[in-house]
Scaffold this active site. Structure first.
Site, short mmCIF file in Angstrom:
data_model
loop_
_atom_site.label_atom_id
_atom_site.label_comp_id
_atom_site.label_asym_id
_atom_site.label_seq_id
_atom_site.Cartn_x
_atom_site.Cartn_y
_atom_site.Cartn_z
CE LYS A 11 46.10 16.32 -34.10
NZ LYS A 11 45.18 16.63 -33.54
CE1 TYR A 51 47.48 17.90 -29.44
CE2 TYR A 51 48.72 15.90 -29.25
CZ TYR A 51 47.86 16.55 -29.82
OH TYR A 51 47.76 16.32 -31.00
CG ASN A 118 42.14 16.57 -34.98
OD1 ASN A 118 43.36 16.64 -34.81
ND2 ASN A 118 41.18 17.57 -34.11
CG HIS A 121 49.24 20.48 -33.41
ND1 HIS A 121 48.42 21.25 -33.14
CD2 HIS A 121 50.46 21.85 -33.95
CE1 HIS A 121 49.22 22.01 -31.72
NE2 HIS A 121 50.06 22.08 -32.83
CD GLU A 132 52.96 23.81 -30.97
OE1 GLU A 132 52.53 24.54 -32.24
OE2 GLU A 132 51.82 24.10 -30.03
P1 ADP Z 1 42.64 21.40 -31.41
O1 ADP Z 1 44.34 20.43 -31.94
O2 ADP Z 1 41.96 21.72 -32.22
O3 ADP Z 1 44.35 23.10 -31.24
P2 ADP Z 1 43.16 21.01 -28.82
O4 ADP Z 1 44.50 21.22 -28.39
O5 ADP Z 1 42.01 21.26 -27.69
O6 ADP Z 1 42.26 20.76 -30.50
O7 ADP Z 1 43.11 19.03 -28.44
C1 ADP Z 1 44.60 18.57 -28.94
C2 ADP Z 1 43.97 17.56 -29.21
O8 ADP Z 1 43.37 16.98 -29.10
C3 ADP Z 1 43.42 17.44 -30.89
O9 ADP Z 1 43.61 17.43 -32.25
C4 ADP Z 1 42.59 16.03 -30.57
O10 ADP Z 1 43.75 15.85 -31.50
C5 ADP Z 1 43.29 15.69 -29.25
N1 ADP Z 1 41.13 15.87 -27.99
C6 ADP Z 1 40.98 16.89 -28.14
N2 ADP Z 1 39.66 16.91 -27.70
C7 ADP Z 1 39.38 15.73 -27.11
C8 ADP Z 1 38.14 14.50 -26.32
N3 ADP Z 1 37.25 15.58 -26.06
N4 ADP Z 1 37.82 13.47 -27.38
C9 ADP Z 1 39.52 13.45 -27.94
N5 ADP Z 1 40.72 13.40 -27.51
C10 ADP Z 1 40.17 14.66 -27.66
#
Ligand code: ADP
Length: 144
Positions: A11, A51, A118, A121, A132
């Protein structure tokens, strides 16, 4: 054990912090193989697809803006059980909750947007990975 390929995105925070190589080294140290790699800027359209599971969340516009702060680096990564193993290496979505030694624990934001910024992905299932990989790589861009 099953040989799988996962779609990883470095990212914009990983690109800005110059930790792409460091994180990639962790994947290589696990014995995973790079089958495809490219840098690309993400459009509104590809982000809406990628997303779609969070498109109705109030934080989705922030996530879209974040993912467009710079180009990302997409990786097709192959290995035994690579999908679950990379998710373990990453740690949970919230970098603040991620243990030291995990990628998100070591390189994700600890304040402010810790749930969003974070680092990477990674596909969360075989089905998601198939979708994907097709989304981010064209025919001929993934190598055997
Ligand atoms: P992951 O990437 O851990 O599988 P998700 O698919 O639930 O998590 O969410 C996609 C991405 O959206 C996350 O990696 C993060 O960047 C963002 N995200 C998820 N939850 C939140 C939140 N509560 N607030 C802000 N950004 C979020």
């Amino acid at each position: 054990m099953s040989l799988e390929t996962s779609l990883i995105l470095f990212k914009p925070d990983a690109v800005a912090k110059n930790v792409v190589g460091t994180v990639l080294s962790r994947f290589e140290a696990e014995g995973f193989r790079i089958r495809g790699i490219k840098m690309l800027a993400l459009s509104d359209e590809i982000l809406a697809e990628h997303y779609s599971h969070i498109a109705d969340k109030p934080f989705f516009p922030s996530v879209r803006g974040f993912m467009q702060e710079s180009p990302v680096i997409a990786l097709a990564l192959e290995g035994e059980n690579v999908i679950a193993r990379v998710r373990d290496l990453l740690g949970p979505t919230d970098s603040k909750a991620a243990a030291a030694g995990t990628i998100r624990g070591d390189f994700g934001d600890k304040e402010g947007d810790a749930k969003m910024r974070n680092v990477c992905h990674a596909s969360d299932s075989v089905e998601a990975a198939a979708d994907e990989l097709k989304r981010f790589f064209k025919e001929g861009e993934i190598f055997a």
